[in-house]
Design an enzyme around this catalytic site. Sequence first.
Site, PDB file in Angstrom:
ATOM      1  N   ASP A 199     -34.220  10.805  27.700  1.00  0.00           N
ATOM      2  CA  ASP A 199     -34.033   9.859  26.606  1.00  0.00           C
ATOM      3  C   ASP A 199     -33.913   8.434  27.119  1.00  0.00           C
ATOM      4  OD1 ASP A 199     -33.787   9.257  23.979  1.00  0.00           O
ATOM      5  OD2 ASP A 199     -31.797  10.136  23.711  1.00  0.00           O
ATOM      6  N   ARG A 206     -27.822  21.153  19.171  1.00  0.00           N
ATOM      7  CA  ARG A 206     -28.127  21.240  17.742  1.00  0.00           C
ATOM      8  C   ARG A 206     -28.053  22.691  17.296  1.00  0.00           C
ATOM      9  NH1 ARG A 206     -33.086  16.816  17.681  1.00  0.00           N
ATOM     10  NH2 ARG A 206     -31.874  15.241  18.755  1.00  0.00           N
TER      11      ARG A 206
END
Length: 639
Positions: free
Chosen positions: A374, A354
């Site tokens: 995740d 990001r």
Amino acid sequence: MSMSPLEELRHSASHILATALLRIFPDAKLDIGPPTDSGFYYDVDLDHKLTNDDLVKLEAEMKKVADENQPFLRKEVSREEAIEIIRSRGQERYKLGRLADIPEGEKISFYQNGEFMDLCAGTHVRYSSKLKAFKLLSIAGAYHRGDEKNKQLQRIYGTAFPTKEELAQHLDRLEQAKARDHRKLGKDLKLFVIDEDVGQGLILWTPNGSIIRQELQSFIGEELRKQGYSQVFTPHIGKLELYKTSGHFPYYKESQFTPVVENETLSRIVREGCSCAEMVARLDAVSSKLRQTVNDRSGREIIPESRVLDADKLLDGFMLKPMNCPHHIKIFASQPHSYRDLPVRLAEFGTVYRWEQSGELNGMTRVRGFTQDDAHLFCTEAQVAGEVLGCLSLVKVVLNTLGMSDYRVRVGLRDPDSNKYTGTAENWDKAEAACREAAKTLGVPFTEEPGEAAFYGPKIDFVVKDVIGREWQLGTVQVDYNLPVRFDLSYTGADNQAHRPVMIHRAPFGSMERFCGVLIEHFGGDFPVWLAPEQVRLVPISDKVLDYGREVLNHLKAAGVRATLDEHSDKMGAKIRRAELEKIPYTLVLGAKEAESKAASVRSRAKGDEGAMPYAVFTERVVTEIRTRALPAKAQPPA
RNA sequence: GCCCAGAUAGCUCAGUUGGCAGAGCACGUCCUUGGUAAGGACGAGGUCGCCGGUUCAAAUCCGGUUCUGGGCUCCA
């Protein structure tokens, strides 16, 4: 408005700061000066750029104001009088706006101390001499009203306490916190590095840090197997169109890395004379087919007509993935699913990228590339509540195992006034209710915070504070009714009809980087034995026992213990000191006596010298401590 | 991204008004072979973040830039 005595003191300190400020810089335009959790600040608009020298001068002037023993006097006035007072003092630039914030009908008050008078609801200490222990700490930029479109003011931070002793203690705590800072410990203990040639916010995990990460990953992997997860692997990139379908692009474009357009296409459009602006527009655009698909599935005009371009004008590229969900969704969608298969739980230590603003980067806790622990759960609507609970219990197992109890739980709900969210109101209500219910079962207090949801659904976040009090989101569980719609996911129900699954996104650590950063500070570098990069240091008293040292070393290594033998020619004391500084949990001192009886003198980080025991017994003890993931014993207070 | 402050040996830091680059620790070699937080000697180690400017001369002054720190804004 009521304030605690400490807030009152600090609030008064900020008025005294303003008093001193106007004495030294009469043309300063004041904004506001509230107390904070740990002190106070005043925001000021001033052409002169404040320096640390100015802080010293201001502090000296504040001392004078305090010594003048000025009474704080409250004066209630009408709105007209208030405007007149502000005008007469030349403070209309910000204070008139602040006055306008006070609703009609509410009392308008000023507080005066000496020659200074400020619009203020109060309350204050009665005399400026109450201010006995204060210190100005730093100067920072801060936007007026916290809006980056407004002018940036200069913010002067300070702190104040009732007594000099408490102030000294506070400053001492700040110093101690610095010693626990993960950036300092990361360097000292060689856990990670950030290299400017590699790039800002990109973590290089060194061998020591990698051991900690590896242990954490194995730990979570064990828990996932218990809970019926499947492990998957997906690449670091994906096509731009994938993220247009998911809605991540261009919605979050400014916080993503620029798409990668492959060479031939790039050369071709450059030859065609494509401008940069045009290229951006062509990357942002979608085909009419994609628009129709997404809008049809959502039942709403999510992608406007204006984003559609002819197929031959469209540019596709690859994105560094900002999230793992689209990849996992494609794995789920690659097979037909029966309700009997659900829930499908796909887990991956997935690395995402990001584009965080440069000023926001911070050690390991705010980075540009990070690995989430995740997983995405695909389940029936009836299973949502149970699965959310399962995810929450996983987060609790993680936090309990690591002895982290100082966290708060935040249920992030949508902001009713924003349109950034996708999905129907009905689904949002259901998802928010599910999160709220799940949070109630946690047995820890939680807050509901509108506006803290993800754009696709509500979430439950575990938030911890770092050594200097900044909050970081770690574990998160998010309910998502939206992406299954966008990707038209389905399963066959007992009724032989297609049904829409619900997705749950969850990450108990959040990201490995941030979690490790916080963990370093949590333990202050004194990791539990199972996480310690080096678990046992062998200290031979002289070269004569090196062979015995190797024997003990091999025994420990065979038992799976991370140990090294210190073969330097230093004296024993120096070797012990080195092991202590490296925060190694156990040091074994080996001399002629030990060699004779196959023993080792155990020195533990927590207890110091524990005396000799057979090394086989010690090995057993360490292995048990590692296997049970025991938390470090608290260091004994000095006798 | 914005405001302010920094960047000198692997680490922590000193370096005066512009005049030969310094210390401690760590590291290497040698001496020392020891009993619970620093044994000794010698040695090696630097394009003073990077680029440009001013100057006879720049770690030092000026401009730009990269990175770091403290904030602000942001954080799927």
